[in-house]
Design a protein around this motif. Structure first.
Motif, PDB file in Angstrom:
ATOM      1  N   ARG A   1       0.842  -1.205   0.000  1.00  0.00           N
ATOM      2  CA  ARG A   1       0.000   0.000   0.000  1.00  0.00           C
ATOM      3  C   ARG A   1       0.877   1.255   0.000  1.00  0.00           C
ATOM      4  O   ARG A   1       0.665   2.181  -0.793  1.00  0.00           O
ATOM      5  CB  ARG A   1      -0.913  -0.006   1.220  1.00  0.00           C
ATOM      6  N   GLY A   2       1.851   1.276   0.880  1.00  0.00           N
ATOM      7  CA  GLY A   2       2.747   2.425   0.915  1.00  0.00           C
ATOM      8  C   GLY A   2       3.531   2.574  -0.374  1.00  0.00           C
ATOM      9  O   GLY A   2       3.774   3.691  -0.845  1.00  0.00           O
ATOM     10  N   GLY A   3       3.912   1.444  -0.961  1.00  0.00           N
ATOM     11  CA  GLY A   3       4.666   1.488  -2.213  1.00  0.00           C
ATOM     12  C   GLY A   3       3.865   2.050  -3.363  1.00  0.00           C
ATOM     13  O   GLY A   3       4.361   2.890  -4.132  1.00  0.00           O
ATOM     14  N   MET A   4       2.623   1.622  -3.483  1.00  0.00           N
ATOM     15  CA  MET A   4       1.816   2.111  -4.596  1.00  0.00           C
ATOM     16  C   MET A   4       1.400   3.569  -4.396  1.00  0.00           C
ATOM     17  O   MET A   4       1.248   4.313  -5.359  1.00  0.00           O
ATOM     18  CB  MET A   4       0.585   1.222  -4.785  1.00  0.00           C
ATOM     19  N   LEU A   5       1.237   3.987  -3.160  1.00  0.00           N
ATOM     20  CA  LEU A   5       0.977   5.405  -2.905  1.00  0.00           C
ATOM     21  C   LEU A   5       2.213   6.248  -3.198  1.00  0.00           C
ATOM     22  O   LEU A   5       2.096   7.436  -3.514  1.00  0.00           O
ATOM     23  CB  LEU A   5       0.528   5.606  -1.460  1.00  0.00           C
ATOM     24  N   SER A   6       3.388   5.631  -3.104  1.00  0.00           N
ATOM     25  CA  SER A   6       4.647   6.340  -3.380  1.00  0.00           C
ATOM     26  C   SER A   6       5.049   6.272  -4.847  1.00  0.00           C
ATOM     27  O   SER A   6       6.079   6.846  -5.225  1.00  0.00           O
ATOM     28  CB  SER A   6       5.780   5.738  -2.532  1.00  0.00           C
ATOM     29  N   ALA A   7       4.259   5.597  -5.676  1.00  0.00           N
ATOM     30  CA  ALA A   7       4.629   5.423  -7.086  1.00  0.00           C
ATOM     31  C   ALA A   7       4.896   6.743  -7.804  1.00  0.00           C
ATOM     32  O   ALA A   7       5.844   6.830  -8.604  1.00  0.00           O
ATOM     33  CB  ALA A   7       3.553   4.619  -7.816  1.00  0.00           C
TER      34      ALA A   7
ATOM     35  N   ALA B   1      -4.236   0.317  -8.461  1.00  0.00           N
ATOM     36  CA  ALA B   1      -4.105  -0.555  -7.296  1.00  0.00           C
ATOM     37  C   ALA B   1      -5.132  -0.229  -6.215  1.00  0.00           C
ATOM     38  O   ALA B   1      -5.008  -0.703  -5.080  1.00  0.00           O
ATOM     39  CB  ALA B   1      -2.696  -0.437  -6.716  1.00  0.00           C
ATOM     40  N   ARG B   2      -6.137   0.544  -6.575  1.00  0.00           N
ATOM     41  CA  ARG B   2      -7.132   0.950  -5.580  1.00  0.00           C
ATOM     42  C   ARG B   2      -8.039  -0.213  -5.184  1.00  0.00           C
ATOM     43  O   ARG B   2      -8.147  -1.230  -5.878  1.00  0.00           O
ATOM     44  CB  ARG B   2      -7.973   2.104  -6.120  1.00  0.00           C
ATOM     45  N   ASP B   3      -8.685  -0.027  -4.064  1.00  0.00           N
ATOM     46  CA  ASP B   3      -9.620  -1.025  -3.548  1.00  0.00           C
ATOM     47  C   ASP B   3     -10.744  -1.260  -4.561  1.00  0.00           C
ATOM     48  O   ASP B   3     -11.291  -0.314  -5.132  1.00  0.00           O
ATOM     49  CB  ASP B   3     -10.199  -0.521  -2.221  1.00  0.00           C
ATOM     50  N   GLY B   4     -11.072  -2.521  -4.789  1.00  0.00           N
ATOM     51  CA  GLY B   4     -12.136  -2.876  -5.722  1.00  0.00           C
ATOM     52  C   GLY B   4     -11.644  -3.400  -7.048  1.00  0.00           C
ATOM     53  O   GLY B   4     -12.437  -3.947  -7.830  1.00  0.00           O
ATOM     54  N   VAL B   5     -10.360  -3.231  -7.348  1.00  0.00           N
ATOM     55  CA  VAL B   5      -9.786  -3.760  -8.595  1.00  0.00           C
ATOM     56  C   VAL B   5      -9.151  -5.117  -8.279  1.00  0.00           C
ATOM     57  O   VAL B   5      -8.166  -5.180  -7.538  1.00  0.00           O
ATOM     58  CB  VAL B   5      -8.735  -2.804  -9.192  1.00  0.00           C
ATOM     59  N   PRO B   6      -9.678  -6.207  -8.825  1.00  0.00           N
ATOM     60  CA  PRO B   6      -9.193  -7.538  -8.448  1.00  0.00           C
ATOM     61  C   PRO B   6      -7.966  -7.953  -9.262  1.00  0.00           C
ATOM     62  O   PRO B   6      -7.715  -7.423 -10.350  1.00  0.00           O
ATOM     63  CB  PRO B   6     -10.382  -8.433  -8.792  1.00  0.00           C
ATOM     64  N   PRO B   7      -7.201  -8.925  -8.753  1.00  0.00           N
ATOM     65  CA  PRO B   7      -6.109  -9.498  -9.547  1.00  0.00           C
ATOM     66  C   PRO B   7      -6.650 -10.547 -10.506  1.00  0.00           C
ATOM     67  O   PRO B   7      -7.652 -11.208 -10.220  1.00  0.00           O
ATOM     68  CB  PRO B   7      -5.205 -10.129  -8.481  1.00  0.00           C
ATOM     69  N   ALA B   8      -5.995 -10.702 -11.636  1.00  0.00           N
ATOM     70  CA  ALA B   8      -6.412 -11.714 -12.597  1.00  0.00           C
ATOM     71  C   ALA B   8      -5.840 -13.085 -12.257  1.00  0.00           C
ATOM     72  O   ALA B   8      -6.379 -14.110 -12.666  1.00  0.00           O
ATOM     73  CB  ALA B   8      -5.983 -11.316 -14.015  1.00  0.00           C
ATOM     74  N   ARG B   9      -4.731 -13.083 -11.524  1.00  0.00           N
ATOM     75  CA  ARG B   9      -4.082 -14.328 -11.111  1.00  0.00           C
ATOM     76  C   ARG B   9      -3.862 -14.290  -9.594  1.00  0.00           C
ATOM     77  O   ARG B   9      -3.768 -13.215  -9.007  1.00  0.00           O
ATOM     78  CB  ARG B   9      -2.721 -14.500 -11.794  1.00  0.00           C
TER      79      ARG B   9
ATOM     80  N   LEU C   1       3.013  -9.828  -9.390  1.00  0.00           N
ATOM     81  CA  LEU C   1       2.949  -8.454  -8.893  1.00  0.00           C
ATOM     82  C   LEU C   1       1.518  -7.950  -8.847  1.00  0.00           C
ATOM     83  O   LEU C   1       1.129  -7.228  -7.926  1.00  0.00           O
ATOM     84  CB  LEU C   1       3.805  -7.540  -9.778  1.00  0.00           C
ATOM     85  N   GLY C   2       0.719  -8.318  -9.850  1.00  0.00           N
ATOM     86  CA  GLY C   2      -0.669  -7.865  -9.863  1.00  0.00           C
ATOM     87  C   GLY C   2      -1.417  -8.292  -8.622  1.00  0.00           C
ATOM     88  O   GLY C   2      -2.152  -7.501  -8.017  1.00  0.00           O
ATOM     89  N   ALA C   3      -1.219  -9.538  -8.207  1.00  0.00           N
ATOM     90  CA  ALA C   3      -1.888 -10.036  -7.011  1.00  0.00           C
ATOM     91  C   ALA C   3      -1.348  -9.363  -5.757  1.00  0.00           C
ATOM     92  O   ALA C   3      -2.078  -9.143  -4.788  1.00  0.00           O
ATOM     93  CB  ALA C   3      -1.715 -11.552  -6.909  1.00  0.00           C
ATOM     94  N   ALA C   4      -0.058  -9.005  -5.776  1.00  0.00           N
ATOM     95  CA  ALA C   4       0.569  -8.399  -4.597  1.00  0.00           C
ATOM     96  C   ALA C   4       0.052  -6.995  -4.323  1.00  0.00           C
ATOM     97  O   ALA C   4      -0.003  -6.566  -3.158  1.00  0.00           O
ATOM     98  CB  ALA C   4       2.084  -8.371  -4.774  1.00  0.00           C
ATOM     99  N   VAL C   5      -0.327  -6.262  -5.370  1.00  0.00           N
ATOM    100  CA  VAL C   5      -0.693  -4.854  -5.183  1.00  0.00           C
ATOM    101  C   VAL C   5      -2.158  -4.558  -5.493  1.00  0.00           C
ATOM    102  O   VAL C   5      -2.628  -3.450  -5.205  1.00  0.00           O
ATOM    103  CB  VAL C   5       0.207  -3.936  -6.046  1.00  0.00           C
ATOM    104  N   ALA C   6      -2.886  -5.504  -6.071  1.00  0.00           N
ATOM    105  CA  ALA C   6      -4.275  -5.239  -6.439  1.00  0.00           C
ATOM    106  C   ALA C   6      -5.110  -4.954  -5.193  1.00  0.00           C
ATOM    107  O   ALA C   6      -5.096  -5.716  -4.221  1.00  0.00           O
ATOM    108  CB  ALA C   6      -4.850  -6.431  -7.193  1.00  0.00           C
ATOM    109  N   GLY C   7      -5.817  -3.849  -5.212  1.00  0.00           N
ATOM    110  CA  GLY C   7      -6.731  -3.509  -4.132  1.00  0.00           C
ATOM    111  C   GLY C   7      -6.107  -3.021  -2.844  1.00  0.00           C
ATOM    112  O   GLY C   7      -6.810  -2.898  -1.832  1.00  0.00           O
ATOM    113  N   VAL C   8      -4.806  -2.695  -2.858  1.00  0.00           N
ATOM    114  CA  VAL C   8      -4.155  -2.304  -1.595  1.00  0.00           C
ATOM    115  C   VAL C   8      -4.349  -0.830  -1.258  1.00  0.00           C
ATOM    116  O   VAL C   8      -4.190  -0.430  -0.107  1.00  0.00           O
ATOM    117  CB  VAL C   8      -2.643  -2.633  -1.627  1.00  0.00           C
ATOM    118  N   VAL C   9      -4.664   0.003  -2.250  1.00  0.00           N
ATOM    119  CA  VAL C   9      -4.750   1.452  -2.026  1.00  0.00           C
ATOM    120  C   VAL C   9      -6.200   1.843  -1.746  1.00  0.00           C
ATOM    121  O   VAL C   9      -7.083   1.569  -2.567  1.00  0.00           O
ATOM    122  CB  VAL C   9      -4.229   2.229  -3.250  1.00  0.00           C
TER     123      VAL C   9
END
Length: 287
Positions: A33-39, A161-169, A173-181
């Motif tokens: 979450r902190g990482g994606m907010l720092s992107a 990476a916001r809440d509500g966006v699901p990972p496809a797998r 990386l997609g699963a690690a950051v999907a929905g964390v923000v």
């Protein structure tokens, strides 16, 4: 409950979104979450490097085209081409016309298909053409565009990476950051970047008609004062570029979510390149 320091987020952001030698010490959801907010901060560093190399080449006597190629190459080098590779894989997956499972399998293959090649060529041509036009108009505009496009590209990842966006797998990386923000955090990040873009445009915009020469110090006496005048579009242009970049990335995100069932690391790469290219094109308009 473990706490996450801002440094954990920055390490996560730079360690996953660049090839810089940054050790990621935490891979949990809080750090993500902190990482994606720092992107966007990563975008500021990458864009600053791109602008710096472009300006250096211009100062050494290179053409705007060569400076544009260099500025477009820097983000690719600093990410080891991961975003461009993700763009190509996403294009192949979407272009295949197959069901989600088959399309995801195509995206995981190491080779690049015809849709990916064509998309890469067109995107890189658009980026270089836009930067060439802007550097030719003003060194300051070209440098500003390199920074704004890089920040907008990483801001698009924050929103994806916001809440509500699901990972496809379930992995990657997609699963690690999907929905964390949190949605509120994504909105605040977007607002902060828009304000920063307006401020940067207001500061550098008066140098848009030959003003970069004033910055370098080679303009005739009095030329800087006469040429450096503020126009409303100076501040508005970068903001419109950021907003257009986010709209384009959001449209692609929604399409990929429908087609693949969620996001992947490749989709994030495609979003970043789409946003960067859109921002550059918009910054060219009206120049």
């Amino acid at each position: 409950m473990s706490t996450t320091s801002p440094l954990d987020g920055l390490r996560f952001a730079f360690g996953t979104l660049t090839a810089l030698p940054v050790r990621v010490s935490r891979w949990d959801r809080a750090a993500a979450r902190g990482g994606m907010l720092s992107a966007p901060v990563v975008g500021l560093v990458v864009g600053g490097c791109a602008a710096g190399l472009g300006l250096l080449l211009l100062w050494l006597g290179a053409s705007p085209l060569l400076a544009a190629v260099a500025s477009a190459a820097v983000p690719a080098v600093l990410t080891r081409g991961l975003h461009l590779d993700g763009l190509a894989d996403t294009a192949d997956g979407l272009g295949s016309g197959k069901a989600a499972e088959d399309a995801l399998r195509i995206m995981k293959q190491s080779d690049i298909g015809p849709f990916g090649v064509l998309t890469l060529v067109l995107v890189l041509l658009a980026q270089v053409a836009a930067l060439t036009q802007l550097y030719d108009a003003s060194w300051a505009l070209g440098a500003l565009a390199a920074v704004v496009s890089a920040v907008a590209a990483r801001l698009a990842l924050t929103l994806a990476a916001r809440d509500g966006v699901p990972p496809a797998r379930p992995e990657g990386l997609g699963a690690a950051v999907a929905g964390v923000v949190p949605v509120r955090g994504a909105a605040l990040a977007a607002g902060a970047v828009a304000l920063a873009a307006a401020g940067a445009g207001a500061w550098w915009g008066p140098y848009g008609s030959g003003g970069a020469v004033v910055v370098i110090g080679s303009a005739p006496a009095g030329a800087g004062a006469a040429g450096a005048h503020f126009e409303p579009y100076d501040a508005l242009g970068p903001v419109l570029a950021v907003l257009a970049a986010l709209v384009a990335a959001e449209l692609l995100l929604r399409h990929c979510t429908r087609r693949f069932g969620g996001v992947t690391g490749d989709v994030f790469g495609g979003l970043a390149e789409t946003a960067a290219t859109t921002a550059l094109v918009v910054l060219c308009l009206g120049r």
